[in-house]
Design an enzyme around this catalytic site. Sequence first.
Site, PDB file in Angstrom:
ATOM      1  N   ASP A   1       0.910  -1.307   0.141  1.00 59.85           N
ATOM      2  CA  ASP A   1       0.149   0.045  -0.342  1.00 59.85           C
ATOM      3  C   ASP A   1       1.000   1.144  -0.057  1.00 59.85           C
ATOM      4  O   ASP A   1       2.199   1.051  -0.004  1.00 59.85           O
ATOM      5  CB  ASP A   1      -0.846   0.084   1.250  1.00 59.85           C
TER       6      ASP A   1
ATOM      7  N   HIS B   1     -13.097  -1.715  -7.249  1.00 55.73           N
ATOM      8  CA  HIS B   1     -14.155  -0.815  -7.479  1.00 55.73           C
ATOM      9  C   HIS B   1     -13.867   0.748  -7.340  1.00 55.73           C
ATOM     10  O   HIS B   1     -14.735   1.532  -7.626  1.00 55.73           O
ATOM     11  CB  HIS B   1     -15.413  -1.036  -6.560  1.00 55.73           C
TER      12      HIS B   1
END
Length: 343
Positions: free
Chosen positions: A202, A250
């Site tokens: 990340d 998404h």
Amino acid sequence: MDSQSAPLPAAPDALMQLTTGLWASQTLAAAEQLGLFTFLSARHGATVAEVATGTGIEERPAEILLTACAALGLLGRDGARFVNTPVAETYLVRGGQYYFGEYVRMLTEYVYPGWMRVIDAIRANAPARVTSKEQQGIFEAGTRPKIFWDGLYPLSALTARELAGAIDLRGTTSLLDVGGGNAAFAVELCRHFPGLRATVFDLPFVCEHTAEKIDEMGLSERIGVHGGDFFADPELPGGHDAILLSMILHDWDEPRNAELLAKCFRALPAGGLLVISELLVDDEKTGPLDAALMSMNMLVGTWGRNYTVAEYSDWLRKAGFEQISTVRFGAPGANGAVLARKP
């Protein structure tokens, strides 16, 4: 028979539930902010007067709030005392393993302001929470506060538990959790599969929080962090036989997703597994409700939406993946996972 006396086709009950949905969510938010459920848990219930004194409010709003929380199924009665229901006791008492309070606060402080401008997002085809059309801007340090990452942890952890029971990772030794945030998925999957090690990939400022969370969970020997940017970096970290994309795709549009899937393909060895865990929209695009509303949430806050199995399957084939399959489960953050192998 005139139009005023003609029978109505249906009662407006469903419309009333829709139009008052904000009332219910903000009742929960107010109760959580007051620490109501934690207060009741510590005392095994309390009267209206005791709640008023203990939370520092007057008896009139205390009675109204308690009645509303009871009507919502969050509280019950034991004589004159209000007590937590099992749902409130499990998820709304501070310090609990799957405490949802930070998620409630994250929605209230970070997500809902954008929802109040949802028509702006629809008309502009652009996020309502940001002013720039630069997609990365929504993930830069400071644009998503720490409460965002902390708030998602219980949602992700509960979803990860269900995912772990739905897929078989017993033959997998090393998992790369791309965009893994606070490591909820890595933690739950490693707990479920003792032979698994994981790396959370990340942004560097997120990894600072992630390392603390992993240490707190006592899994520092099995879960590591790797700071980076999965779009800016030319490649993803190698050396893993499985990659997880959970509630990641998404956030992005189709070209960005195709780019990320191509990087996943290159990072995996032959036979490597890719897992996409999401709220999947039905191929006919009529639901289900949780996936459809999450797609609306993406419209408000990102440049993405929730996608169908057919769409994911098409992108995966174009990226070079084979053996594409879907497993279904029920969880707060996902209703299934699309699996694919690198030949």
